[in-house]
Design an enzyme around this catalytic site. Structure first.
Site, PDB file in Angstrom:
ATOM      1  N   THR A 752       0.796  -1.233   0.000  1.00 37.30           N
ATOM      2  CA  THR A 752       0.000   0.000   0.000  1.00 37.30           C
ATOM      3  C   THR A 752       0.826   1.278   0.000  1.00 37.30           C
ATOM      4  OG1 THR A 752      -0.120  -0.049   2.419  1.00 37.30           O
ATOM      5  CG2 THR A 752      -1.907  -1.134   1.181  1.00 37.30           C
ATOM      6  N   CYS A 753       2.107   1.209  -0.245  1.00 40.24           N
ATOM      7  CA  CYS A 753       2.940   2.421  -0.225  1.00 40.24           C
ATOM      8  C   CYS A 753       2.588   3.297  -1.422  1.00 40.24           C
ATOM      9  CB  CYS A 753       4.415   2.050  -0.246  1.00 40.24           C
ATOM     10  SG  CYS A 753       5.503   3.502  -0.265  1.00 40.24           S
TER      11      CYS A 753
END
Length: 782
Positions: A752-753
């Protein structure tokens, strides 16, 4: 024996005489409609006289049209004219040489020239520079004996030209010249008289309107060998013509338009040559003399032949004038050094490269003495004019661009006067260009101004550090300028060594980063970090960067990277992650500020922020969002509960069911002028806006490594979804679209970066629609 003109019996006449009479008849009937009326032999048989080598006379009567050119008292003597044939012995048509049509034409033309000019003068004609006419033929008139000794008159004009009156108007002169040039172009060999246009009047004639276009083309037809002596060309337009081996002595070329006119191998002595102000491109003089010619101060004399001047007086011109000698040429000078005169005579940077300075300097180096003498006379005139510094200031650059170079530096008189001028010029350059980029240097600047600035820094070494912005630019352009000489580059490199040795500079170059990594510049590659700019505020701060980076930051494009440099403090590299480029440039390196701001104004991302976060309702957040675009990393984080809730309150109404609301979508299209754009263009803009909001949500700006504002992630994903609906073709693939979408929401175990997502999307946009990305993405994030 009398033979009628209609049925001449040639049976008893040798072949050469037959050809002579036939040629004369053919030649004259075209010009004057004349006819040979009789042919007779004298006391003895013609054949018998030819056999014995005696002279025989063939008589023919001149037509009335020719007789009308003469005075009444002379007409009776012209009733009979003899063509005398001497020493023709061959009666069997086996003569060594028949009389050519060209020779007959010359004989006939010579006869007419003499009688029209002198009326009663007898002569014996021989072809100039050639053997006697064939068969011993000579021409005589009035039954008088021929002169046995041949003279050598100028090449005579054709019968038809001399037998007509001279043109009486510029239009008639123009027609006559056009006719002659067309005949020459057709291959006819013109006589000197054909090419004699002395005393002609071409006033107000535009030659491009009377001549074929081939005469105006580059490497086109040439006006060759014509005599225009004592002619008038006032207010005429001779642009783009090439005059070769022509004579203009004592002619007047006043207010003549001569753009790109070429004079080669020509005599232009003793004339007045004054260009019209509409002359855009200077004429050229190749192997041409201009003795005692009066020339205005805007001329290129690179191909002129100079000689020693004589004792003649300066020319007199209406309104008076001052003059200086340039070899044997007269150059115009102003009566008074007024402000207008200073600009008009000295400021070639303001007058399309034209000035008296450039005129004198245009001569080749072999005339160095003449050039120096003329410049000394100019300096004496300026010194005598007692000009103020304010009056000289606008032309300082023009003056040093010429006088600060050899051969004028050899003159003590010039150097003494120029010294203060050059000092003031240098001070102005330091004041003006230390904090702003120099204009992109053209050939003139590289060859004439940069060497002067190097010389000034050499004389005032302290300015290298006090004005390192200008100094580094000068060195940069000297080392990269394609028109800089090797001597200029060598001097620039030597001066930079002095700069690097200065105590304010040397601490920054021994950190394993500079140049070739050992503290010396590496001029063999433009990628080496050879340049070191000192902060204008803090002597402990410096910027180290390569040739290519410095060039692009001084003259940026939308793709210019603004962080590709080392920021040094006390010689140590420090991070720029949390430093705003605009603040760094404003405070320490102002030479980049104007260019950075100019590029920043072209980025339109802030318009979307103003739509979402109006300053009236969300002033504080608006400032935080805008401030974040000015740096690569933000210390402000919006992941606390209050911030998350506040952002949700603002963004949720824009995203019903996770998609852009129709109203908000229309606001975006309107703000970016996309209402009438194609779906693909709309999609590309939305994609780039999504990239920017992905950056907002990342750890670099408002998020952290473990958390990020959900509202910003959701808004970024909604922008991307709309772009996909409009034009899937702008995406790498459907799989890549799905992966980016999963990363925004953390679905299906996706990492999810959002920093990774933002970087990936940015790379794709830069590759496939870079101009759209450059118009949106903030400079600090680019």
């Amino acid at each position: 024996m009398k033979i009628s003109s209609g049925a001449i019996n040639f049976s008893t006449i040798p072949n050469q005489v037959k050809k002579l009479i036939t040629s004369i008849r053919e030649h004259t009937k075209n010009g004057f409609a004349s006819k040979i009326t009789s042919v007779k032999n004298t006391h003895a048989s013609l054949n018998e006289k030819l056999k014995t080598g005696k002279s025989s006379s063939i008589e023919f009567a001149l037509p009335q049209k020719i007789k009308d050119f003469f005075q009444p008292k002379d007409k009776n003597t012209l009733n009979k004219t003899l063509i005398t044939v001497k020493n023709i012995k061959d009666t069997n048509n086996a003569g060594k040489k028949n009389i050519s049509a060209e020779d007959v034409s010359k004989m006939n033309a010579a006869f007419m020239r003499k009688h029209i000019a002198n009326q009663t003068c007898d002569y014996n004609y021989r072809v100039t520079g050639a053997a006697p006419l064939p068969g011993g033929v000579s021409v005589s008139a009035n039954n008088r004996p021929t002169v046995s000794e041949g003279r050598t008159p100028p090449v005579s004009p054709s019968l038809s030209l001399q037998a007509t009156s001279s043109p009486s108007s510029p239009a008639e002169w123009a027609k006559k010249l056009t006719d002659a040039l067309l005949r020459q172009k057709a291959g006819e060999t013109l006589t000197a008289a054909d090419r004699d246009f002395s005393n002609a009047d071409f006033r107000n004639i535009t030659f491009s309107k009377i001549l074929p276009t081939s005469f105006m083309k580059r490497d086109g037809d040439i006006i060759k060998g014509f005599n225009f002596s004592n002619s008038k060309f006032t207010y005429s337009d001779i642009s783009h013509l090439h005059f070769d081996e022509c004579r203009f002595t004592y002619s007047t070329l006043s207010d003549v338009v001569c753009s790109n006119t070429k004079f080669s191998n020509s005599d232009m002595n003793e004339l007045t040559l004054q260009y019209s102000i509409t002359t855009r491109q200077q004429p050229s003089f190749i192997n041409t003399t201009l003795k005692n010619t009066f020339i205005r101060h805007k001329a290129n004399l690179s191909g002129v032949i100079l000689n020693e001047p004589d004792n003649s007086s300066p020319p007199s011109v209406s309104g008076g004038g001052n003059f200086i000698r340039l070899g044997d040429i007269w150059l115009q000078m102003p009566l008074l050094w007024s402000e207008n005169a200073v600009d008009g005579f000295l400021n070639h940077e303001h007058n399309n490269g034209k000035s008296i300075l450039m005129t004198i300097d245009s001569l080749p180096d072999k005339y160095s003495q003449e050039k120096v003498r003329a410049m000394e006379d100019l300096v004496k005139s300026l010194r005598g004019g007692r000009l103020t510094e304010a009056c000289i200031r606008p032309v300082e650059s023009s003056l040093v661009s010429v006088l600060a170079h050899p051969p004028y530096t050899q003159s003590a008189l010039i150097s003494e006067w120029l010294g203060p001028v050059q000092e003031r010029f240098f001070a102005h350059q330091c004041q003006t260009y230390n904090d702003v980029p120099l204009p992109a240097p053209d050939t003139y600047y590289q060859q004439r101004i940069l060497p002067v600035l190097l010389d000034s820094f050499d004389r005032n070494s302290a300015a290298m550090t006090t004005h390192s912005g200008l100094f580094n630019q000068v060195i940069l352009h000297c080392m990269t300028g394609v028109d800089c000489t090797d001597g200029t580059r060598q001097k620039a490199a030597a001066l930079y060594e002095q700069y690097l040795a200065h105590p304010a500079v040397s601490p920054h170059i021994h950190n394993g980063l500079f140049g070739n990594y050992d503290g010396s510049p590496d001029w063999t590659t433009r990628a080496a970090d050879n340049f070191l700019l000192l902060s204008s505020q803090d002597s402990d701060t410096a910027m180290m960067l390569s040739t290519d980076t410095l060039l692009t930051m001084l003259n940026p494009t939308p793709d210019t990277a603004w962080d590709n440099f080392y920021l040094l403090r006390a010689g140590e590299n420090v991070s720029t992650a949390q430093i705003s480029p605009v603040e760094l440039f404003r405070h320490d390196f102002p030479v980049f500020l104007a260019a950075f701001n100019q590029q920043a104004t072209q980025r339109r991302f802030g318009e979307l922020i103003d739509i979402i976060l109006s300053t009236e309702e969300h002033g504080e957040l608006n400032q935080q969002f805008i401030a974040a675009t000015n740096q690569k990393h933000s210390t402000v984080k919006l992941i606390d509960d209050a911030s998350v809730s506040r952002l949700a309150t603002i963004f949720d109404p824009l995203l019903p069911e996770g998609k852009l609301s129709p109203a908000h979508y229309q606001h975006i299209l309107s703000a970016y002028h996309l209402t009438d754009a194609t779906p693909q263009k709309q999609a590309e803009t939305l994609f780039c806006l999504s990239t920017a909001f992905a950056r907002y949500s990342s750890s670099a700006i408002f998020g952290t490594e473990h958390d990020s504002p959900p509202a910003l992630r959701g808004y970024a994903e909604a922008l991307m979804q709309k772009a996909w609906e409009l034009s899937p073709a702008i995406f790498p693939s459907s799989e890549q679209f799905t992966e980016w979408s999963d990363r925004f929401h953390g679905l299906h175990g996706a990492f999810t970066c959002t920093s990774v997502v933002a970087d990936s999307m940015q790379r794709h946009a830069r590759k496939y629609f870079p101009s759209v990305l450059s118009s949106i993405l903030p400079l600090a994030w680019a």
